[in-house]
Enzyme design. Structure first.
Site, PDB file in Angstrom:
ATOM      1  CE  LYS A 180     -25.757 -41.721  -1.077  1.00  0.00           C
ATOM      2  NZ  LYS A 180     -26.693 -40.653  -0.637  1.00  0.00           N
ATOM      3  CG  ASP A 185     -42.272 -40.913  -2.810  1.00  0.00           C
ATOM      4  OD1 ASP A 185     -41.567 -41.464  -2.955  1.00  0.00           O
ATOM      5  OD2 ASP A 185     -43.205 -41.267  -2.480  1.00  0.00           O
ATOM      6  CE1 TYR A 223     -27.083 -45.383   0.214  1.00  0.00           C
ATOM      7  CE2 TYR A 223     -24.212 -46.004   0.540  1.00  0.00           C
ATOM      8  CZ  TYR A 223     -25.958 -45.441   0.788  1.00  0.00           C
ATOM      9  OH  TYR A 223     -25.531 -43.642   1.463  1.00  0.00           O
ATOM     10  CB  THR A 230     -29.354 -44.250  10.239  1.00  0.00           C
ATOM     11  OG1 THR A 230     -28.969 -44.595   9.405  1.00  0.00           O
ATOM     12  CG2 THR A 230     -28.007 -43.514  11.058  1.00  0.00           C
TER      13      THR A 230
END
Length: 330
Positions: free
Chosen positions: A213, A92, A209, A241
């Site tokens: 990245k 996890d 986000y 996705t």
């Protein structure tokens, strides 16, 4: 190398390195995080059919076992290269203790690791989402967990690369990032508070986000330097996705109508992890959809350089943060 156009980034040319390009992977071992669905699932299928031992890393036994059963069922007719072996790896990524225990379980079973594919991620979760230790969920899942996991697997990666018979440049660590953009994150590639902790960006859609990245690209550069082998960051392409599960219906519909399926992202990952076109000179480099060599953004490059060398020094602050938050598990 000529710059990649914006249009080509959004709508890449057809992949040239696909599952048919793979040699036999018998005797090789791979970990793919987030392999219970989406891009990671498609990649795991390719590697399994080519004969590799593939660890399906996901957050629960049920997800791992379900993916394994489904892959076996879907690949029954495809036996040309010799079906490999599928194994469950419960990790996890929102729980650093789970990362540590999962890696320890893997190391009890295997003596080599040929490619570590950091495919899993979380994107735009509900505001205020945290990992098990209270870190911002995107930063914890997309940066801290891969940093810890790679650090714990360093010895087996080095040992595999130095094992007689291992092809040169074939042991790789791939950090799947995104279509990185200059100026997208306010203040550069990453912003920090006074303690050196990345600031959670809440006032720009996908800003937090994308910040995580950018961190993934720095992790690729960091481990490329540290391991002396292939650390690669990859933009897998725009696809429909489960990564968009937190988006509203209109955005999900737009992605569904305008983008490819996850198998194309798997082609991008195949290229980064296996293509002979990726050579030592691309160590720490940036790959693009559906299997091309790209260039890191100026924001990421400037952040990687120290202030003394004309950069912002942001990556150094970020790596100290990663080390500080994971050191009790290393």
């Amino acid at each position: 190398m000529p710059p990649v156009s914006r249009i080509s980034t959004l709508f890449p040319p057809a992949p040239k390195f696909t599952e048919t390009s793979l040699p036999s992977l018998v005797g090789k071992v791979y970990i793919v995080t987030g392999a219970a669905s989406g891009v990671g699932y498609e990649l795991a299928k390719f590697l399994y059919v080519a004969g590799g031992t593939v660890y399906i890393a996901a957050r629960s036994s049920a997800r791992c076992d379900g993916a394994i059963e489904k892959i076996i069922e879907e690949t029954k007719p495809k036996t040309k290269k010799g079906i490999g072996r599928l194994e469950s790896l419960v990790i996890d990524l929102s729980d650093l203790m789970s990362v540590k225990s999962g890696v320890e379980d893997f190391l009890r079973k295997e003596t080599r690791l040929d490619v570590l594919m950091h495919n899993a991620a979380v994107m735009t979760p509900p505001k205020g989402s945290k990992d098990k230790l209270g870190h911002d969920l995107e930063m914890g899942t997309n940066c801290l967990a891969p940093y810890l996991m790679t650090g714990l697997l360093e010895p087996i990666l080095i040992r595999t690369a130095n094992t007689p018979g291992t092809p040169p440049n074939s042991v790789r660590v791939v950090f799947v990032v995104s279509a990185l953009n200059n100026g997208f994150v306010p203040g550069g590639a990453m912003s920090f508070d006074a303690s050196g902790t990345p600031v959670v960006i809440t006032n720009k859609f996908m800003g937090n986000y994308m910040q995580s990245k950018n961190g993934g690209a720095w992790l690729a550069l960091h481990f490329a330097d540290k391991l002396g082998k292939h650390g690669i960051s990859l933009h897998p392409g725009l696809m429909k996705t489960d990564l968009q599960r937190h988006w509203n219906t209109a955005l999900k519909l737009t992605m569904y109508l305008s983008t490819k399926g996850p198998v194309y992202g798997a082609y991008s990952e195949l290229f980064a992890g296996f293509s002979p076109e990726v050579t030592p000179e691309h160590n720490g480099g940036y790959m693009m959809a559906w299997g091309r060599i790209g260039e890191l953004t100026l924001d990421v490059q400037d952040g990687w350089k120290s202030k003394a060398n004309g950069g912002t020094g942001a990556a150094e602050i970020f790596l100290k943060y990663c080390d500080r938050e994971t050191k009790e598990f290393l």
